[in-house]
Design a protein around this motif. Structure first.
Motif, PDB file in Angstrom:
ATOM      1  N   ARG A   1      45.366  40.643  45.557  1.00 47.00           N
ATOM      2  CA  ARG A   1      44.335  41.400  46.258  1.00 47.00           C
ATOM      3  C   ARG A   1      44.109  40.840  47.659  1.00 47.00           C
ATOM      4  O   ARG A   1      43.988  41.604  48.624  1.00 47.00           O
ATOM      5  CB  ARG A   1      43.032  41.370  45.457  1.00 47.00           C
ATOM      6  CG  ARG A   1      41.929  42.221  46.095  1.00 47.00           C
ATOM      7  CD  ARG A   1      40.727  42.374  45.198  1.00 47.00           C
ATOM      8  NE  ARG A   1      40.042  41.112  44.961  1.00 47.00           N
ATOM      9  CZ  ARG A   1      40.016  40.482  43.809  1.00 47.00           C
ATOM     10  NH1 ARG A   1      40.648  40.974  42.762  1.00 47.00           N
ATOM     11  NH2 ARG A   1      39.353  39.343  43.671  1.00 47.00           N
ATOM     12  N   SER A   2      44.105  39.513  47.769  1.00 49.52           N
ATOM     13  CA  SER A   2      43.917  38.889  49.086  1.00 49.52           C
ATOM     14  C   SER A   2      45.076  39.226  50.017  1.00 49.52           C
ATOM     15  O   SER A   2      44.868  39.520  51.198  1.00 49.52           O
ATOM     16  CB  SER A   2      43.785  37.371  48.935  1.00 49.52           C
ATOM     17  OG  SER A   2      42.613  37.026  48.240  1.00 49.52           O
TER      18      SER A   2
ATOM     19  N   ARG B   1      44.744  42.676  51.291  1.00 49.67           N
ATOM     20  CA  ARG B   1      43.719  42.763  52.324  1.00 49.67           C
ATOM     21  C   ARG B   1      44.222  42.208  53.650  1.00 49.67           C
ATOM     22  O   ARG B   1      43.955  42.788  54.718  1.00 49.67           O
ATOM     23  CB  ARG B   1      42.470  42.006  51.877  1.00 49.67           C
ATOM     24  CG  ARG B   1      41.673  42.714  50.787  1.00 49.67           C
ATOM     25  CD  ARG B   1      40.535  41.853  50.288  1.00 49.67           C
ATOM     26  NE  ARG B   1      39.634  42.605  49.421  1.00 49.67           N
ATOM     27  CZ  ARG B   1      38.603  42.066  48.785  1.00 49.67           C
ATOM     28  NH1 ARG B   1      38.345  40.759  48.913  1.00 49.67           N
ATOM     29  NH2 ARG B   1      37.822  42.811  48.028  1.00 49.67           N
TER      30      ARG B   1
ATOM     31  N   VAL C   1      38.115  45.560  55.069  1.00 49.31           N
ATOM     32  CA  VAL C   1      38.188  44.329  54.279  1.00 49.31           C
ATOM     33  C   VAL C   1      37.058  43.410  54.740  1.00 49.31           C
ATOM     34  O   VAL C   1      36.591  43.505  55.883  1.00 49.31           O
ATOM     35  CB  VAL C   1      39.549  43.617  54.445  1.00 49.31           C
ATOM     36  CG1 VAL C   1      40.692  44.533  54.028  1.00 49.31           C
ATOM     37  CG2 VAL C   1      39.750  43.132  55.873  1.00 49.31           C
TER      38      VAL C   1
ATOM     39  N   THR D   1      37.391  37.302  54.214  1.00 52.42           N
ATOM     40  CA  THR D   1      38.785  37.237  53.766  1.00 52.42           C
ATOM     41  C   THR D   1      39.707  36.906  54.931  1.00 52.42           C
ATOM     42  O   THR D   1      40.625  36.090  54.810  1.00 52.42           O
ATOM     43  CB  THR D   1      39.206  38.574  53.131  1.00 52.42           C
ATOM     44  OG1 THR D   1      38.394  38.838  51.996  1.00 52.42           O
ATOM     45  CG2 THR D   1      40.671  38.529  52.706  1.00 52.42           C
TER      46      THR D   1
END
Length: 219
Positions: A20-21, A24, A55, A59
């Protein structure tokens, strides 16, 4: 629960979290490219990138403490693409004279910039900040090593590295043309070739003469 099982249970979520990171960050980098073209480097900011990419800012800040670190990362990626373009352009030029090789390399780089506005902004308008300066220095050294290998020259024992400086001269010419015209014209390409060959001619010619002389003594 055993210690190993406990450790495995703690590790299990990392895959999806990391995926997921990464997704993003990829979205943030894509947004940054668009903003660089639309707004330019001065007006591009982490908050704007985060909003465009949808986002969290946190992050992005986790990987890039400021926009200049992000620009440096993007510049490194573009350098890799330039090196690939040079490799393709010189693949069929094994027997080319070194002066012709300079022209081939300059044309390959100029073509890349003219078709990749993000690369032109990052590498011809930059560097932006100390981290980006380091990325540009690595770019110059990498291209110098690539060109030196193609010329069959040994790595320099002393500094300054003449081939590295020649790369910087070529980029200075291209940078001037881009800042003046917004693209790299045939005239500025020719000037980059002229300046680069004039600077390294004594070194390359001198080596060739030395090699020829040495070969004559051995025969």
């Amino acid at each position: 629960m055993t210690t190993e099982a406990s450790q495995n249970s703690r590790r299990q979520p990392r895959g999806p979290v990391q995926a997921r990171s990464q997704k993003r960050i990829d979205a943030a980098l894509a947004a940054a490219e668009k903003l660089l073209v639309e707004l330019g480097p001065d007006k591009t900011s982490i908050p704007e990138i985060a909003a465009r990419a949808d986002v969290p800012r946190t992050t992005i800040y986790q990987y890039f403490p400021d926009k200049y670190a992000l620009f440096a990362h993007m510049a490194e990626s573009q350098y890799g693409r330039i090196a690939d373009a040079i490799g393709v352009a010189t693949a069929g030029a094994q027997d080319a004279d070194w002066r012709e090789l300079v022209r081939i390399v300059v044309d390959a780089v100029a073509d890349f910039y003219n078709t990749n506005e993000v690369a032109a902004i990052l590498l011809l308008m930059g560097p932006f900040g100390s981290a980006d300066s380091a990325a540009h220095a690595r770019k110059d050294k990498g291209l110098a090593d690539l060109f030196r290998a193609r010329l069959g020259l040994d790595a320099p024992a002393d500094t300054p590295d003449r081939i590295n400086l020649a790369i910087q001269i070529a980029f200075a010419c291209l940078r001037w043309g881009y800042l003046q015209d917004g693209f790299l014209s045939p005239a500025i390409r020719a000037e980059a070739v002229r300046a680069t060959t004039a600077y390294i001619a004594p070194f390359v010619t001198g080596k060739s003469q030395t090699d020829h002389s040495s070969g004559g003594e051995k025969s």
